[in-house]
Design a protein around this motif. Structure first.
Motif, PDB file in Angstrom:
ATOM      1  N   THR A  11      48.452  37.023  35.040  1.00  0.00           N
ATOM      2  CA  THR A  11      47.168  37.335  34.405  1.00  0.00           C
ATOM      3  C   THR A  11      46.821  36.375  33.281  1.00  0.00           C
ATOM      4  O   THR A  11      45.715  36.419  32.766  1.00  0.00           O
ATOM      5  CB  THR A  11      47.158  38.768  33.825  1.00  0.00           C
ATOM      6  N   LYS A  14      42.802  31.055  32.640  1.00  0.00           N
ATOM      7  CA  LYS A  14      41.491  30.806  32.048  1.00  0.00           C
ATOM      8  C   LYS A  14      40.530  30.509  33.189  1.00  0.00           C
ATOM      9  O   LYS A  14      40.752  29.605  33.989  1.00  0.00           O
ATOM     10  CB  LYS A  14      41.543  29.629  31.088  1.00  0.00           C
ATOM     11  N   LEU A  37      31.590  40.399  33.802  1.00  0.00           N
ATOM     12  CA  LEU A  37      32.959  39.893  33.917  1.00  0.00           C
ATOM     13  C   LEU A  37      33.882  40.488  32.858  1.00  0.00           C
ATOM     14  O   LEU A  37      35.066  40.687  33.099  1.00  0.00           O
ATOM     15  CB  LEU A  37      32.972  38.364  33.809  1.00  0.00           C
ATOM     16  N   ASN A  38      33.352  40.754  31.701  1.00  0.00           N
ATOM     17  CA  ASN A  38      34.150  41.244  30.579  1.00  0.00           C
ATOM     18  C   ASN A  38      34.674  42.666  30.789  1.00  0.00           C
ATOM     19  O   ASN A  38      35.609  43.087  30.122  1.00  0.00           O
ATOM     20  CB  ASN A  38      33.336  41.171  29.289  1.00  0.00           C
ATOM     21  N   ASN A  40      36.321  44.043  33.380  1.00  0.00           N
ATOM     22  CA  ASN A  40      37.555  44.234  34.140  1.00  0.00           C
ATOM     23  C   ASN A  40      38.558  43.088  34.025  1.00  0.00           C
ATOM     24  O   ASN A  40      39.301  42.843  34.962  1.00  0.00           O
ATOM     25  CB  ASN A  40      37.218  44.453  35.624  1.00  0.00           C
ATOM     26  N   ILE A  41      38.597  42.409  32.902  1.00  0.00           N
ATOM     27  CA  ILE A  41      39.528  41.295  32.803  1.00  0.00           C
ATOM     28  C   ILE A  41      40.879  41.764  32.260  1.00  0.00           C
ATOM     29  O   ILE A  41      40.941  42.618  31.385  1.00  0.00           O
ATOM     30  CB  ILE A  41      38.975  40.135  31.943  1.00  0.00           C
ATOM     31  N   MET A  45      43.720  37.172  30.146  1.00  0.00           N
ATOM     32  CA  MET A  45      42.772  36.270  30.798  1.00  0.00           C
ATOM     33  C   MET A  45      41.669  35.858  29.824  1.00  0.00           C
ATOM     34  O   MET A  45      41.194  36.660  29.034  1.00  0.00           O
ATOM     35  CB  MET A  45      42.129  36.928  32.012  1.00  0.00           C
ATOM     36  N   ILE A  47      37.876  34.038  29.741  1.00  0.00           N
ATOM     37  CA  ILE A  47      36.734  33.634  30.561  1.00  0.00           C
ATOM     38  C   ILE A  47      35.781  32.829  29.685  1.00  0.00           C
ATOM     39  O   ILE A  47      35.420  33.258  28.599  1.00  0.00           O
ATOM     40  CB  ILE A  47      36.000  34.847  31.157  1.00  0.00           C
TER      41      ILE A  47
END
Length: 71
Positions: A11, A14, A37-38, A40-41, A45, A47
């Motif tokens: 996990t 980047k 996207l934020n 379920n990271i 990780m 992004i």
């Protein structure tokens, strides 16, 4: 493979996303995607989303010509 990656249960990564547009800057282009996207990271990780806005129109291969000149 990187040992840190495996020790993090795969996990520690980047994710980089690049949006290229031939329009005026629009905050909403990346904002909604970043928000989605934020949700379920995994904890380690990262992004990063980048928007590139230019005056080069996509028609007539202007982007291809610009890239060839820069290389």
């Amino acid at each position: 493979m990187n040992q840190n990656y495996y020790q993090s249960s795969k996990t520690k990564v980047k994710l980089v996303g690049v949006l290229v547009r031939d329009t005026e800057v629009n905050y909403r282009d990346l904002h909604s995607r970043a928000k989605a996207l934020n949700k379920n990271i995994p904890g380690q990780m990262i992004i990063e989303l980048v928007g590139v806005y230019s005056g080069y129109k996509m028609e007539n291969d202007n982007w291809v010509k610009a890239l060839r000149r820069s290389g």
